[in-house]
Motif scaffolding. Structure first.
Motif, mmCIF file in Angstrom:
data_model
loop_
_atom_site.group_PDB
_atom_site.id
_atom_site.type_symbol
_atom_site.label_atom_id
_atom_site.label_comp_id
_atom_site.label_asym_id
_atom_site.label_seq_id
_atom_site.Cartn_x
_atom_site.Cartn_y
_atom_site.Cartn_z
ATOM 1 N N PHE A 54 30.221 -36.674 -3.772
ATOM 2 C CA PHE A 54 29.048 -37.221 -3.084
ATOM 3 C C PHE A 54 29.323 -37.549 -1.615
ATOM 4 C CE2 PHE A 54 27.816 -38.069 -7.521
ATOM 5 C CZ PHE A 54 26.522 -37.566 -7.499
ATOM 6 N N ARG A 55 30.395 -37.026 -1.067
ATOM 7 C CA ARG A 55 30.659 -37.277 0.349
ATOM 8 C C ARG A 55 29.585 -36.619 1.211
ATOM 9 N NH1 ARG A 55 33.820 -33.209 -1.484
ATOM 10 N NH2 ARG A 55 34.320 -31.426 -0.135
ATOM 11 N N SER A 70 23.415 -22.667 8.111
ATOM 12 C CA SER A 70 23.599 -22.740 6.662
ATOM 13 C C SER A 70 23.032 -24.041 6.106
ATOM 14 C CB SER A 70 25.084 -22.637 6.316
ATOM 15 O OG SER A 70 25.287 -22.807 4.931
ATOM 16 N N PRO A 71 22.315 -23.983 4.984
ATOM 17 C CA PRO A 71 21.810 -25.209 4.355
ATOM 18 C C PRO A 71 22.822 -25.851 3.407
ATOM 19 C CG PRO A 71 20.957 -23.326 3.193
ATOM 20 C CD PRO A 71 21.794 -22.779 4.324
ATOM 21 N N ALA A 72 23.961 -25.173 3.185
ATOM 22 C CA ALA A 72 24.893 -25.670 2.182
ATOM 23 C C ALA A 72 26.326 -25.322 2.533
ATOM 24 C CB ALA A 72 24.550 -25.078 0.813
ATOM 25 N N ASP A 73 27.239 -26.158 2.059
ATOM 26 C CA ASP A 73 28.656 -25.825 2.078
ATOM 27 C C ASP A 73 28.930 -24.873 0.917
ATOM 28 O OD1 ASP A 73 28.717 -27.862 3.963
ATOM 29 O OD2 ASP A 73 30.598 -28.686 3.225
ATOM 30 N N PHE A 101 27.071 -20.099 -2.746
ATOM 31 C CA PHE A 101 27.463 -20.737 -3.993
ATOM 32 C C PHE A 101 28.286 -21.983 -3.698
ATOM 33 C CE2 PHE A 101 30.578 -21.356 -7.420
ATOM 34 C CZ PHE A 101 29.706 -21.580 -8.478
ATOM 35 N N MET A 102 27.898 -23.105 -4.314
ATOM 36 C CA MET A 102 28.606 -24.372 -4.144
ATOM 37 C C MET A 102 29.378 -24.693 -5.416
ATOM 38 S SD MET A 102 25.673 -26.669 -2.275
ATOM 39 C CE MET A 102 24.399 -26.196 -3.451
ATOM 40 N N SER A 103 30.685 -24.811 -5.305
ATOM 41 C CA SER A 103 31.484 -25.218 -6.454
ATOM 42 C C SER A 103 31.429 -26.736 -6.580
ATOM 43 C CB SER A 103 32.937 -24.759 -6.284
ATOM 44 O OG SER A 103 33.630 -25.619 -5.375
ATOM 45 N N VAL A 104 32.033 -27.261 -7.637
ATOM 46 C CA VAL A 104 32.005 -28.710 -7.849
ATOM 47 C C VAL A 104 32.878 -29.445 -6.834
ATOM 48 C CG1 VAL A 104 31.450 -28.564 -10.300
ATOM 49 C CG2 VAL A 104 33.855 -28.520 -9.577
ATOM 50 N N PHE A 105 33.585 -28.708 -5.988
ATOM 51 C CA PHE A 105 34.433 -29.341 -4.978
ATOM 52 C C PHE A 105 33.805 -29.338 -3.592
ATOM 53 C CE2 PHE A 105 37.328 -27.688 -8.261
ATOM 54 C CZ PHE A 105 37.911 -28.875 -8.670
ATOM 55 N N ASN A 106 32.659 -28.674 -3.444
ATOM 56 C CA ASN A 106 31.979 -28.627 -2.151
ATOM 57 C C ASN A 106 31.105 -29.854 -1.929
ATOM 58 O OD1 ASN A 106 31.741 -25.181 -2.732
ATOM 59 N ND2 ASN A 106 32.741 -26.014 -0.925
ATOM 60 N N VAL A 107 30.785 -30.127 -0.651
ATOM 61 C CA VAL A 107 29.752 -31.106 -0.331
ATOM 62 C C VAL A 107 28.435 -30.558 -0.853
ATOM 63 C CG1 VAL A 107 28.490 -32.214 1.550
ATOM 64 C CG2 VAL A 107 30.978 -31.953 1.708
ATOM 65 N N HIS A 108 27.639 -31.399 -1.508
ATOM 66 C CA HIS A 108 26.402 -30.923 -2.122
ATOM 67 C C HIS A 108 25.124 -31.442 -1.455
ATOM 68 C CE1 HIS A 108 28.631 -28.878 -5.142
ATOM 69 N NE2 HIS A 108 27.562 -28.599 -5.858
ATOM 70 N N VAL A 109 25.249 -32.095 -0.329
ATOM 71 C CA VAL A 109 24.073 -32.489 0.448
ATOM 72 C C VAL A 109 23.581 -31.253 1.186
ATOM 73 C CG1 VAL A 109 23.213 -33.924 2.333
ATOM 74 C CG2 VAL A 109 24.873 -34.869 0.710
ATOM 75 N N ASN A 110 22.293 -30.940 1.045
ATOM 76 C CA ASN A 110 21.704 -29.754 1.655
ATOM 77 C C ASN A 110 20.961 -30.104 2.943
ATOM 78 O OD1 ASN A 110 20.806 -28.815 -1.692
ATOM 79 N ND2 ASN A 110 22.674 -28.271 -0.594
ATOM 80 N N ARG A 111 21.041 -29.202 3.925
ATOM 81 C CA ARG A 111 20.460 -29.453 5.240
ATOM 82 C C ARG A 111 19.502 -28.330 5.628
ATOM 83 N NH1 ARG A 111 23.653 -33.096 8.578
ATOM 84 N NH2 ARG A 111 25.333 -34.028 7.356
ATOM 85 N N SER A 112 18.492 -28.696 6.394
ATOM 86 C CA SER A 112 17.486 -27.710 6.800
ATOM 87 C C SER A 112 18.127 -26.639 7.679
ATOM 88 C CB SER A 112 16.354 -28.393 7.566
ATOM 89 O OG SER A 112 15.424 -27.429 8.031
ATOM 90 N N PRO A 113 17.869 -25.365 7.386
ATOM 91 C CA PRO A 113 18.461 -24.291 8.188
ATOM 92 C C PRO A 113 17.773 -24.091 9.536
ATOM 93 C CG PRO A 113 17.087 -23.366 6.462
ATOM 94 C CD PRO A 113 17.124 -24.851 6.222
ATOM 95 N N VAL A 114 16.556 -24.603 9.678
ATOM 96 C CA VAL A 114 15.776 -24.382 10.900
ATOM 97 C C VAL A 114 14.927 -25.609 11.213
ATOM 98 C CG1 VAL A 114 15.602 -21.862 10.712
ATOM 99 C CG2 VAL A 114 13.963 -23.314 9.496
ATOM 100 N N PRO A 115 14.487 -25.732 12.466
ATOM 101 C CA PRO A 115 13.474 -26.741 12.754
ATOM 102 C C PRO A 115 12.105 -26.204 12.336
ATOM 103 C CG PRO A 115 14.058 -25.580 14.771
ATOM 104 C CD PRO A 115 14.938 -25.026 13.684
ATOM 105 N N GLY A 116 11.272 -27.043 11.810
ATOM 106 C CA GLY A 116 9.951 -26.583 11.391
ATOM 107 C C GLY A 116 9.243 -27.638 10.565
#
Length: 232
Positions: A54-55, A70-73, A101-116
């Motif tokens: 949850f970092r 990118s919206p994801a790690d 693809f996000m594994s269980v070791f990636n950061v899972h907070v998602n971010r907007s890829p664009v302004p809009g």
């Protein structure tokens, strides 16, 4: 004091969505220590993993008209042209899609890829098969966002995976977003699909590692004739 501040600067903050889970893991760990110490140490390792899951690290997002970040790690698992899901309303012609693809070791907070602006949000219940499989785009539980931009609509789909059981959304329809802004989170392994406007040339390759809010997926203002990649 400077050493303490330096250590704190190296520890990423934890997203508030993680506190209840971290608390549960910690409580179970205390019980396990009471039952048998070796079990408690296993619980300690799992609690540390939950904290890391949850970092929510600070990201530096490049800001320029037309950039898609990118919206994801995770790992870029697919770069293909496919017909987007009908629910997105992006037409019935193939569009460039970048899957991360996000594994269980990636950061899972998602971010907007664009302004809009969030044009639509579509939640679809479904299965929990391996998110790396292509059919997960249609079969798995997912939450889809259509973000309207000055360069057309972008589709972003959060897809639950084999372990994931909850997609969390932080936004609502009609809400404005800036590039890199947090819009959601998926708990415990999953995938993000980004559907780009027709004719867009993705600037990433399959197998590449991406960072949410930082890695550039495409440039909507400058057509790219294509790139080659080398794996060392």
């Amino acid at each position: 004091m400077s050493i303490v501040n330096s250590v704190r600067a190296q520890i990423p903050p934890i997203h508030r969505e993680g506190y209840p889970f971290i608390g549960i893991f910690a409580l179970v760990t205390l019980i396990l220590f009471w039952i048998w110490a070796p079990l408690g140490w296993i619980g300690t390792v799992l609690t540390i993993w939950c904290i890391l899951f949850f970092r929510d690290p600070v990201r530096v997002t490049p800001v320029r008209d037309g950039l898609v970040v990118s919206p994801a790690d995770g790992r870029v698992s697919m770069v293909v042209d496919v017909i987007p899901p009908p629910a997105l309303g992006l037409g019935d012609q193939p569009l460039p899609r970048v899957s991360i693809f996000m594994s269980v070791f990636n950061v899972h907070v998602n971010r907007s890829p664009v302004p809009g602006r969030v044009e639509r949000i579509i939640y679809s219940p479904g299965k929990f098969i391996n998110a790396e499989l292509d059919k997960a785009s249609e079969d798995n539980e997912r939450n889809s966002l259509v973000i309207s931009t000055t360069h057309g609509n972008i589709g972003v789909v959060q897809i639950a995976g084999l372990i994931a059981r909850r997609i969390v959304s932080f936004v609502r329809e009609g809400q404005p977003l800036v590039a890199g802004e947090r819009f959601g989170l998926i708990r415990f392994g999953s995938r993000l699909d980004v559907y780009l406007p027709a004719g867009t040339k993705p600037l990433v390759s399959e197998g590449q590692t991406s960072l949410a809010g930082e890695t550039i997926l495409a440039d909507l203002t400058q057509p790219d004739l294509g790139r080659t990649y080398r794996a060392d």
